[in-house]
Design a protein around this motif. Sequence first.
Motif, PDB file in Angstrom:
ATOM      1  N   SER A 101     -27.912  64.906  55.730  1.00 14.96           N
ATOM      2  CA  SER A 101     -27.776  63.979  54.582  1.00 14.96           C
ATOM      3  C   SER A 101     -26.169  63.243  54.463  1.00 14.96           C
ATOM      4  CB  SER A 101     -28.081  64.716  52.980  1.00 14.96           C
ATOM      5  OG  SER A 101     -29.456  65.149  53.086  1.00 14.96           O
ATOM      6  N   GLN A 103     -24.506  60.067  54.359  1.00 14.38           N
ATOM      7  CA  GLN A 103     -24.938  58.859  53.946  1.00 14.38           C
ATOM      8  C   GLN A 103     -24.143  57.641  54.188  1.00 14.38           C
ATOM      9  OE1 GLN A 103     -25.753  59.541  49.931  1.00 14.38           O
ATOM     10  NE2 GLN A 103     -27.721  60.648  50.448  1.00 14.38           N
ATOM     11  N   HIS A 128     -34.933  61.171  55.742  1.00 10.38           N
ATOM     12  CA  HIS A 128     -34.744  60.971  54.141  1.00 10.38           C
ATOM     13  C   HIS A 128     -33.228  61.268  53.661  1.00 10.38           C
ATOM     14  CE1 HIS A 128     -39.111  59.830  54.215  1.00 10.38           C
ATOM     15  NE2 HIS A 128     -39.268  61.060  54.528  1.00 10.38           N
ATOM     16  N   ARG A 129     -33.074  60.173  52.748  1.00 12.25           N
ATOM     17  CA  ARG A 129     -31.675  60.661  51.895  1.00 12.25           C
ATOM     18  C   ARG A 129     -30.356  60.800  52.989  1.00 12.25           C
ATOM     19  NH1 ARG A 129     -35.331  64.027  49.730  1.00 12.25           N
ATOM     20  NH2 ARG A 129     -34.463  65.790  50.736  1.00 12.25           N
ATOM     21  N   SER A 197     -23.476  66.689  53.564  1.00 11.95           N
ATOM     22  CA  SER A 197     -23.243  65.492  53.072  1.00 11.95           C
ATOM     23  C   SER A 197     -21.942  65.104  52.457  1.00 11.95           C
ATOM     24  CB  SER A 197     -24.353  65.149  51.959  1.00 11.95           C
ATOM     25  OG  SER A 197     -23.996  66.116  50.889  1.00 11.95           O
TER      26      SER A 197
END
Length: 246
Positions: A101, A103, A128-129, A197
């Motif tokens: 994740s 981003q 996703h994410r 993340s």
Amino acid sequence: MSDYLYGRHAILEALRAQRPIAEIFVAMGVHTRGALNELIALAKESNVPVRGISREEMDRKARNHQGVLARIGDFAYAEIEDLLAVAHERGEPAFLLMLDSVQDPQNFGSLLRTAEAVGVHGIIIPEHRAVGVTAGVVKASAGAVNHLKIARVTNLSRTIEQLKRSSVWVIGVENVPEAREYVKVDYKTPIAIVLGSEGAGLSRLVREKCDLLVRLPMWGKVGSLNVAVAGSIVLYAARMQREGNA
């Protein structure tokens, strides 16, 4: 909104790597010489349409475009088996990077650049994410994305189980007390290094699936490093050890 790649050398590198490009826009009146001249010639060889547009229209599409823009198509993601095949073709134990994740396009691009530099066989990201391969990521990677296989998966935990069935050792990078110092780990076996993340680090399920965790010791007042910086340090440590230099 269309995803535009800008910068002569970035577009030229994408054309050389045969990345999908829908069309190229060139600002009217710009001098077609050097890299731009080569870019236009290669686009024509690759049957990529080249269209002249006004500089005003180009300015509305992107900044710092250097007189040329490319509207890129969807990135062709690989399968996990494709990444493992690269290791087999090179005659090396698997060396993979998994991002949980991430981003920020700049972080993703920076990690791709390091991964390519140290000879990583492929990258794994969640569907996703997380940021995918966008024009911003291509630019931030300085073209490294054009030389890497990237797999996009629906579930990282299941992918970790799949890697383990292929005898890949999964190493998470997380600053927790139970983690080992990153220089005290064997990176010479087939491995996948997992980074979390920007804010939350590794997700609970991914962290629990890792075979072991490593951390970077901190001596200053800052509690942690940027994910791209931390990941680059661990990737280089792994490469140096695999080369017999650490």
